[in-house]
Design a protein around this motif. Structure first.
Motif, mmCIF file in Angstrom:
data_model
loop_
_atom_site.group_PDB
_atom_site.id
_atom_site.type_symbol
_atom_site.label_atom_id
_atom_site.label_comp_id
_atom_site.label_asym_id
_atom_site.label_seq_id
_atom_site.Cartn_x
_atom_site.Cartn_y
_atom_site.Cartn_z
ATOM 1 N N THR A 430 67.882 104.452 31.591
ATOM 2 C CA THR A 430 66.629 105.058 31.487
ATOM 3 C C THR A 430 66.877 106.692 31.312
ATOM 4 O O THR A 430 67.800 107.322 31.821
ATOM 5 N N LEU A 431 65.768 107.519 30.939
ATOM 6 C CA LEU A 431 65.982 108.852 30.670
ATOM 7 C C LEU A 431 65.295 109.536 32.181
ATOM 8 O O LEU A 431 64.490 109.333 32.795
ATOM 9 N N VAL A 432 66.067 110.752 32.324
ATOM 10 C CA VAL A 432 65.848 111.658 33.466
ATOM 11 C C VAL A 432 65.827 113.044 32.851
ATOM 12 O O VAL A 432 66.741 113.522 32.116
ATOM 13 N N VAL A 433 64.726 113.553 33.388
ATOM 14 C CA VAL A 433 64.410 115.202 32.817
ATOM 15 C C VAL A 433 64.650 116.038 34.111
ATOM 16 O O VAL A 433 64.336 115.578 35.262
ATOM 17 N N MET A 434 65.462 117.207 33.882
ATOM 18 C CA MET A 434 65.787 118.013 35.093
ATOM 19 C C MET A 434 65.713 119.355 34.498
ATOM 20 O O MET A 434 65.866 119.732 33.292
ATOM 21 N N ASP A 435 65.783 120.487 35.360
ATOM 22 C CA ASP A 435 66.225 121.714 35.039
ATOM 23 C C ASP A 435 67.221 122.229 35.383
ATOM 24 O O ASP A 435 68.005 121.740 36.399
ATOM 25 N N LEU A 436 67.990 122.732 34.313
ATOM 26 C CA LEU A 436 69.311 123.529 34.530
ATOM 27 C C LEU A 436 69.239 124.817 34.006
ATOM 28 O O LEU A 436 68.548 125.225 33.036
ATOM 29 N N THR A 437 70.121 125.764 34.425
ATOM 30 C CA THR A 437 69.955 127.244 34.309
ATOM 31 C C THR A 437 70.880 127.364 33.262
ATOM 32 O O THR A 437 71.831 126.382 32.810
ATOM 33 N N GLY A 438 70.793 128.482 32.464
ATOM 34 C CA GLY A 438 71.727 128.665 31.073
ATOM 35 C C GLY A 438 73.307 128.545 31.630
ATOM 36 O O GLY A 438 74.090 128.117 30.760
ATOM 37 N N ALA A 439 73.410 129.103 32.995
ATOM 38 C CA ALA A 439 74.615 129.068 33.336
ATOM 39 C C ALA A 439 75.037 127.698 33.447
ATOM 40 O O ALA A 439 76.526 127.513 33.353
ATOM 41 N N TYR A 496 66.222 125.943 31.836
ATOM 42 C CA TYR A 496 65.957 124.934 30.629
ATOM 43 C C TYR A 496 65.703 123.877 31.055
ATOM 44 O O TYR A 496 66.259 123.087 31.974
ATOM 45 N N ARG A 497 64.821 122.907 30.411
ATOM 46 C CA ARG A 497 64.502 121.664 30.874
ATOM 47 C C ARG A 497 65.074 120.648 29.997
ATOM 48 O O ARG A 497 65.147 120.791 28.605
ATOM 49 N N VAL A 498 66.027 119.802 30.631
ATOM 50 C CA VAL A 498 67.042 119.062 30.009
ATOM 51 C C VAL A 498 66.729 117.615 30.175
ATOM 52 O O VAL A 498 66.404 117.066 31.322
ATOM 53 N N VAL A 499 66.880 116.532 29.165
ATOM 54 C CA VAL A 499 66.911 115.292 29.305
ATOM 55 C C VAL A 499 68.078 114.477 29.097
ATOM 56 O O VAL A 499 68.915 114.863 28.099
ATOM 57 N N ALA A 500 68.679 113.370 29.834
ATOM 58 C CA ALA A 500 69.708 112.569 29.263
ATOM 59 C C ALA A 500 69.493 111.407 30.085
ATOM 60 O O ALA A 500 68.593 111.062 30.908
ATOM 61 N N ASN A 501 70.190 110.382 29.798
ATOM 62 C CA ASN A 501 70.201 109.122 30.512
ATOM 63 C C ASN A 501 70.800 108.966 31.905
ATOM 64 O O ASN A 501 71.277 109.978 32.291
ATOM 65 N N ASN A 502 69.996 108.109 32.716
ATOM 66 C CA ASN A 502 70.367 108.161 34.139
ATOM 67 C C ASN A 502 71.971 108.173 34.532
ATOM 68 O O ASN A 502 72.483 108.620 35.518
ATOM 69 N N PHE A 503 72.706 107.611 33.715
ATOM 70 C CA PHE A 503 74.167 107.694 33.740
ATOM 71 C C PHE A 503 74.830 108.920 33.669
ATOM 72 O O PHE A 503 75.490 109.567 34.636
ATOM 73 N N LEU A 504 74.280 109.826 32.815
ATOM 74 C CA LEU A 504 74.927 111.121 32.607
ATOM 75 C C LEU A 504 74.136 111.844 33.835
ATOM 76 O O LEU A 504 74.781 112.783 34.376
ATOM 77 N N VAL A 521 62.988 114.461 37.331
ATOM 78 C CA VAL A 521 61.907 113.364 37.235
ATOM 79 C C VAL A 521 62.535 112.046 36.501
ATOM 80 O O VAL A 521 63.288 112.249 35.422
ATOM 81 N N GLU A 522 62.710 110.904 37.340
ATOM 82 C CA GLU A 522 63.156 109.831 36.783
ATOM 83 C C GLU A 522 62.046 109.034 35.937
ATOM 84 O O GLU A 522 60.940 108.527 36.573
#
Length: 556
Positions: A430-439, A496-504, A521-522
């Motif tokens: 499943t897809l997970v959305v999260m915040d990551l800074t540029g760094a 930045y708002r990033v999306v990846a599968n739950n494994f990553l 956000v799961e």
């Protein structure tokens, strides 16, 4: 001298007995056949290899459960006591015909082939320990209630034994499954020891191994030898889901170019262990490491490893090991009729769902990577993840290449069926959305090089919104440059708002920075559903080429 008849008879008998006593005793032979990384491939699949004595590669449809059983039946004519074993990943990442029924068809097929034991692989953990143990012991109490016991209402579980000496409950110290098993073959007690790669956390969703400790492979294997000897074990065989790569053909006996994690593990094993049956790296090889034979049979049932142990009949010491990797070509063995019928039944029950058209595109999409590490299919999957989560603010998408299991194939007119799409993304992630800074985003890119025993990065597929250059000759922390999001230079302080599968998202594939993402956000949205929706809206996606750098550019 006159010899009487009774004396002559006695003398003849004595000479005859003397001759029998001096006749050499034939060595004892134990035959094994090994499989690894079957991944629920009930049906044959594409395999490219160079036949012995040829210089031209050949591509065939190899494997399939009926052909595998036919080969085993043929081998058992030579030796009815043949021992069939495996080195993990028998299920998981499976084509739809198996995965839609919680891989129960694959377990049943392996039961019918007479599999005795297998090490655990990382994909046996895909659905967590509860499902792993259900697949071992049977029953219908599953975290996948929509799939479990749908093919048959009384799933009995594996008739073979899963083994892993290095997977223990972190609180109790007890192994999750048995670490070893002793099998009597021709009066010889053969000890089978299982293990899974120590770095299991890097290739498994973190939640699926929570509470488990994965200990050192060699140390765990060596530690069980004394108790196995006490219970009579005379010959030791390691089944391990870890592997390597060789620069020689799949059928080259005594190859000497093996490299990768399995080499260091093998060198640490007790000298009593002469045979190591490996997996995980999806490679065919028959190598020697410090006097030990190390084998692997590619993947998906394309090969079977035939192994002959020659033993001293008195001491049961291993004197010689002969190995062959045999291609499971469709015309090489008579398919087993009972498994052909079983496969037809599974096909019939799955046909409607698998054949359902879900999209139409211009042509097939390849997962083959260009020199920069990009693939057409990887880019489409990453774009699909972003498109599916725009409402969550997603800007950048990532996809791990190991999660893309097959090319996206199409039927006539570019029609994509559900089965073809599911073969690409079979995990149900499943897809997970999260915040990551540029760094942090920059650190994600750098962590592509943080891979044990690997000389090159595992380049993540990225959405079209992210572009960057990489230079593998630069020192750690400086391998990526010119990183841009939506055409603008990456700002280390911006979120930045990033999306990846739950494994990553849980730090899988040795990218732990993903696990540090905030405002997570799961979504519950499957990556497969996102891909299908994207293909429906973008029929032009198929047939594209990545012959020149696009999103990712390799400098050198």
């Amino acid at each position: 001298m006159i010899v009487t008849r009774p004396f002559a008879l006695a003398l003849g008998a004595a000479l005859l007995l003397s001759g029998c006593a001096s006749a050499p005793v034939r060595p004892l032979e134990i035959n094994l056949v090994a499989l690894n990384d079957f991944h629920g491939n009930l049906e044959p699949s594409k395999y490219t290899y160079t036949p012995p004595g040829s210089t031209q590669p050949r591509t065939i449809q190899a494997g399939g459960i009926d052909v595998l059983k036919g080969a085993l039946d043929t081998f058992r004519k030579d030796d009815p006591d043949l021992l069939f074993v495996a080195a993990g990943d028998l299920v998981g990442a499976s084509p739809a015909a198996s995965s839609m029924f919680a891989d129960e068809p694959s377990i049943e097929a392996l039961n019918r082939m007479g599999l005795v034991a297998s090490s655990l692989g990382n994909h046996e953990f895909d659905q967590g320990p509860k499902e792993l143990l259900r697949q071992q012991h049977g029953g219908c109490d599953s975290p996948r209630p929509a799939k479990a016991c749908r093919l048959s209402p009384d799933f009995k579980g594996a008739g073979f034994t899963y083994l892993a000496a290095n997977v223990v409950d972190a609180q109790t110290g007890k192994t999750l499954v048995p670490g070893w098993r002793i099998v009597d073959v021709k009066g010889v007690k053969v000890g089978l020891i299982g293990a899974v790669l120590h770095d299991l956390a890097s290739v498994t969703i973190a939640s699926s191994i929570k509470g488990l400790a994965i200990e050192d492979e060699a140390a765990s294997i060596n530690a069980v030898l004394p108790v196995m000897r006490a219970q009579g074990a005379q010959v030791f065989v390691v089944l391990i889901h870890e592997g390597g790569f060789a620069d020689q053909p799949y059928d080259k006996a005594d190859c000497d170019t093996l490299h990768g994690p399995i080499v260091a593990i093998t060198k640490q094993l007790d000298p009593a262990i002469r045979l190591v049956i490996s997996g995980h790296s999806h490679t065919g090889y028959l190598c020697k490491v410090d006097g030990k034979v190390v084998t692997q049979a590619d993947a998906y049932g394309h090969l079977l490893s035939r192994i002959r142990l020659t033993l001293d009949p008195a001491t049961k010491a291993v004197q010689d090991i002969q190995v062959r990797n045999v291609v499971m070509a469709p015309d090489a063995f008579q398919p087993d009729a009972s498994l052909s019928a079983y496969l037809a039944d599974v096909r019939a029950k799955s046909r409607a769902a698998l054949a359902k058209p879900v999209a139409r595109v211009q042509g097939a999409l390849s997962r083959k990577e260009n020199p920069a590490g990009e693939s057409v299919l990887g880019g489409v999957i990453a774009d699909a993840a972003v498109a599916a989560t725009r409402d969550q603010g997603a800007q950048v998408g990532f996809m791990n290449p190991g999660g893309i299991r097959k090319d996206l194939e199409t039927g006539e007119g570019g029609i994509v069926s559900f089965g073809q799409a599911q073969a690409v993304l079979p995990f149900g992630n499943t897809l997970v959305v999260m915040d990551l800074t540029g760094a942090q985003l920059r650190r994600v890119l750098e962590q592509q090089w943080d891979r044990p025993a690997a000389s090159s990065p595992s380049v993540l597929a990225v959405s079209s919104s992210l572009t960057y250059d990489w230079d593998g000759t630069q020192p750690a922390g400086r391998r990526t440059a010119n990183v841009k999001v939506d055409g603008k230079a990456l700002d280390d302080n911006k979120v930045y708002r990033v999306v990846a599968n739950n494994f990553l998202a849980e730090g899988g594939d040795n990218i732990p920075m993903f696990a540090k993402g905030t405002r997570r956000v799961e979504t519950g949205l499957r990556d497969l559903d996102a891909l299908i929706a994207y293909l429906q809206k973008h029929p032009e996606a198929g047939g594209m080429s990545l012959t020149a750098p696009q999103r990712i550019r390799k400098v050198r």
